[in-house]
Design a protein around this motif. Structure first.
Motif, PDB file in Angstrom:
ATOM      1  N   PRO A 207       0.814  -1.224   0.000  1.00 28.95           N
ATOM      2  CA  PRO A 207       0.000   0.000   0.000  1.00 28.95           C
ATOM      3  C   PRO A 207       0.849   1.276   0.000  1.00 28.95           C
ATOM      4  O   PRO A 207       0.535   2.224  -0.710  1.00 28.95           O
ATOM      5  CB  PRO A 207      -0.831  -0.106   1.285  1.00 28.95           C
ATOM      6  CG  PRO A 207      -0.855  -1.549   1.612  1.00 28.95           C
ATOM      7  CD  PRO A 207       0.433  -2.119   1.100  1.00 28.95           C
TER       8      PRO A 207
ATOM      9  N   LYS B 146       2.273   1.816  -3.461  1.00 29.88           N
ATOM     10  CA  LYS B 146       1.277   2.341  -4.399  1.00 29.88           C
ATOM     11  C   LYS B 146       0.993   3.818  -4.126  1.00 29.88           C
ATOM     12  O   LYS B 146       0.868   4.615  -5.062  1.00 29.88           O
ATOM     13  CB  LYS B 146      -0.007   1.516  -4.326  1.00 29.88           C
ATOM     14  CG  LYS B 146       0.146   0.152  -4.954  1.00 29.88           C
ATOM     15  CD  LYS B 146      -1.118  -0.654  -4.875  1.00 29.88           C
ATOM     16  CE  LYS B 146      -0.864  -2.025  -5.482  1.00 29.88           C
ATOM     17  NZ  LYS B 146      -2.023  -2.880  -5.477  1.00 29.88           N
ATOM     18  N   ILE B 147       0.899   4.179  -2.862  1.00 31.13           N
ATOM     19  CA  ILE B 147       0.692   5.585  -2.511  1.00 31.13           C
ATOM     20  C   ILE B 147       1.883   6.419  -2.984  1.00 31.13           C
ATOM     21  O   ILE B 147       1.710   7.503  -3.539  1.00 31.13           O
ATOM     22  CB  ILE B 147       0.469   5.745  -0.987  1.00 31.13           C
ATOM     23  CG1 ILE B 147      -0.877   5.145  -0.594  1.00 31.13           C
ATOM     24  CG2 ILE B 147       0.548   7.215  -0.570  1.00 31.13           C
ATOM     25  CD1 ILE B 147      -1.087   5.015   0.901  1.00 31.13           C
TER      26      ILE B 147
ATOM     27  N   LEU C 136       1.803   9.490  -5.536  1.00 34.89           N
ATOM     28  CA  LEU C 136       2.325  10.805  -5.168  1.00 34.89           C
ATOM     29  C   LEU C 136       3.424  11.258  -6.123  1.00 34.89           C
ATOM     30  O   LEU C 136       3.529  12.454  -6.433  1.00 34.89           O
ATOM     31  CB  LEU C 136       2.850  10.783  -3.723  1.00 34.89           C
ATOM     32  CG  LEU C 136       1.786  10.657  -2.647  1.00 34.89           C
ATOM     33  CD1 LEU C 136       2.437  10.505  -1.268  1.00 34.89           C
ATOM     34  CD2 LEU C 136       0.863  11.866  -2.660  1.00 34.89           C
TER      35      LEU C 136
END
Length: 153
Positions: free
Chosen positions: A33, A36-37, A41
């Protein structure tokens, strides 16, 4: 200037290492996660940098643009080949190697210089390093996904 470097470089790395050391299970659960963030960004920052830096890039000239492209590509390659055997580490180190320095340079330059030439050159590098990092990250993730599918079948 040391404070800027510490806040942008040392503090995030130290926090990440401590988190991985003291809570390894949670760190592994959050790896995908957070990755992916981070990718999202990075793409968002690319859009922001493009909007802010493009006018400066257009006035920089051919040599600074060529230098920025070559330097960004070199930083990605160095990070990739020195990133170790783990694909996720290799990807992270390659992108961090090319993009983190641009952000730090922009932070230091805007705090200490007003010369538009310096800011333009750094903005040019920031733009191309972000773009190269986003392209590399996307392509490498697709390659890893294909390899994982082959392994599962």
């Amino acid at each position: 200037m040391f404070k800027q470097v510490a806040e942008a470089q040392f503090l995030p790395i130290a926090v990440g290492l401590a988190f991985h050391e003291w809570l390894p299970g949670l760190a592994e659960d959050l790896e995908q996660p957070v990755f992916k963030i981070g990718s999202f960004l990075l793409l968002g920052m690319l859009v922001v940098i493009l909007a802010v830096a493009l006018p400066k890039v257009l006035t920089a000239g051919v040599l600074p643009v060529l230098g920025a492209v070559l330097f960004a590509t070199s930083c990605l390659l160095i990070g990739h080949f020195l990133g170790g055997p783990e694909p996720e580490s290799r990807l992270t180190i390659a992108v961090a190697n090319s993009t983190r320095n641009a952000g730090l340079a922009l932070a230091i330059a805007t705090a200490n210089f007003t010369d538009p030439g310096i800011l333009g050159a750094i903005a040019t590098y920031a733009l191309f390093s972000s773009l190269a990092g986003a392209i590399y990250s996307n392509l490498y993730q697709k390659k890893l996904a294909k390899q994982e599918q082959k392994t599962q079948t």
